[in-house]
Write a protein that holds these residues in place. Structure first.
Motif, PDB file in Angstrom:
ATOM      1  N   SER A 112       0.994  -1.396  -0.074  1.00 27.77           N
ATOM      2  CA  SER A 112      -0.135  -0.093   0.128  1.00 27.77           C
ATOM      3  C   SER A 112       0.853   1.394  -0.011  1.00 27.77           C
ATOM      4  O   SER A 112       0.593   2.255  -0.638  1.00 27.77           O
ATOM      5  CB  SER A 112      -1.010  -0.068   1.177  1.00 27.77           C
ATOM      6  OG  SER A 112      -0.106   0.179   2.569  1.00 27.77           O
ATOM      7  N   SER A 135      -4.999   1.924  -1.682  1.00 28.43           N
ATOM      8  CA  SER A 135      -4.043   1.934  -0.866  1.00 28.43           C
ATOM      9  C   SER A 135      -4.444   2.294   0.655  1.00 28.43           C
ATOM     10  O   SER A 135      -4.074   1.653   1.662  1.00 28.43           O
ATOM     11  CB  SER A 135      -2.989   3.057  -1.625  1.00 28.43           C
ATOM     12  OG  SER A 135      -1.962   3.270  -0.426  1.00 28.43           O
ATOM     13  N   ILE A 189      -6.251  -0.800   2.124  1.00 34.98           N
ATOM     14  CA  ILE A 189      -5.283  -1.925   2.376  1.00 34.98           C
ATOM     15  C   ILE A 189      -4.666  -1.519   3.586  1.00 34.98           C
ATOM     16  O   ILE A 189      -4.323  -2.417   4.637  1.00 34.98           O
ATOM     17  CB  ILE A 189      -4.366  -2.167   1.206  1.00 34.98           C
ATOM     18  CG1 ILE A 189      -4.893  -2.758   0.150  1.00 34.98           C
ATOM     19  CG2 ILE A 189      -3.208  -3.094   1.854  1.00 34.98           C
ATOM     20  CD1 ILE A 189      -4.276  -3.058  -0.980  1.00 34.98           C
TER      21      ILE A 189
END
Length: 279
Positions: free
Chosen positions: A52, A90, A93
């Motif tokens: 991420s 991103s 996660i």
């Protein structure tokens, strides 16, 4: 969209998280299945956090990457993964990974958050400064080693911290040495390095690493000194490959070098034999 997402998370870089497993070997708990399960879970968490963060870094550098001959092919720079989608994925996660880490224990969660913060501040600021960039990368490796110890609740060995820190410096300065032979505009901090400086820093880190490991072998078990030739060869082989084959930029290529891989296997075998076979 799955393929661009996975590529943006750079799974070929996740090998760095194998540092997490050092604690179970050197704490003599290698046969403890429950500990292995916990370490595998935190290994997954750190891979997701790293992935991420790589996506976040690509979002930050999108315009610069589009001007680079290789980096322009990254999914975000190439337009294969839309910016809004990448940003959402991103952060999602990151949130899920940290939630899993905190579910494993408050201290595990705090260390995982510290790793993420270290990675982000490095990517957004400190990677632009020579030497400081290497220290932040080394700290990231140390945090990986620490979280492994925290997860299985074993003592955090000063030798483990020191050797991991110095090993990370060796890998980082080796990479900088290689990058100086290529496009020096690919990284802002490269303008603050030169070949002589990078070689001096690399050689100094190699010397300190090998000395620290040698002192560790003497302190823990005399028989561990039998592993010294393999440790020395592994580090020297890395330096040799930087100069002969230019593998510094992609350290994972070491796994394609048969002498290096064979040496690592022998070092692991002998280390386990000494630690677990003795009284």
């Amino acid at each position: 969209m799955l393929r661009p997402v996975i590529k943006s998370m750079r799974p070929h870089q996740w090998y760095k998280n194998f540092v997490i497993f050092l604690c179970i070997i050197f704490s003599k708990n290698i046969l403890n299945l429950e500990m292995w399960l916990d370490l595998l879970l935190i290994f997954f968490v750190f891979c997701m956090l790293a992935g991420s963060q790589y996506m976040l870094n690509d979002l930050k550098d999108i315009e610069k990457d589009r001007l680079h001959p290789k980096k322009r092919n990254r999914p975000i720079a190439a337009g294969l993964l839309p910016v809004k989608n990448a940003l959402f994925i991103s952060f999602t996660i990151m949130a899920v990974s940290l939630a899993i880490a905190f579910s494993m224990g408050q201290l595990v969660g705090i260390v995982s958050l510290l790793y993420l913060v270290n990675s982000i501040v490095y990517s957004f600021y400190f990677k632009n400064f020579a030497i400081v960039d290497a220290i932040f990368i080394a700290v990231g490796f140390v945090i990986r080693a620490i979280v492994g110890c925290v997860v299985i609740n074993v003592i955090i060995s000063p030798w483990l911290i020191l050797c991991v820190f110095l090993l990370a410096l060796v890998l980082t300065f080796g990479k900088r040495r290689h990058e100086l032979d290529g496009d020096q505009n690919s990284r802002n901090s490269l303008s603050q390095y030169n070949i002589t400086m990078s070689e001096t820093l690399l050689n100094s880190s190699v010397s300190m690493l090998l000395m620290s490991y040698a002192l560790y072998t003497v302190s823990v078990h005399t028989a561990m000194m039998l592993t010294l030739p393999f440790a020395f060869y592994g580090v020297f082989r890395y330096v040799q490959l930087i100069n002969l084959k230019g593998i510094g930029e992609e350290v994972e290529l070491l796994m394609k070098d048969k002498p290096f891989v064979l040496n690592i296997m022998l070092w692991v075998f002998l280390t386990v034999l000494v630690l677990y076979g003795g009284p």
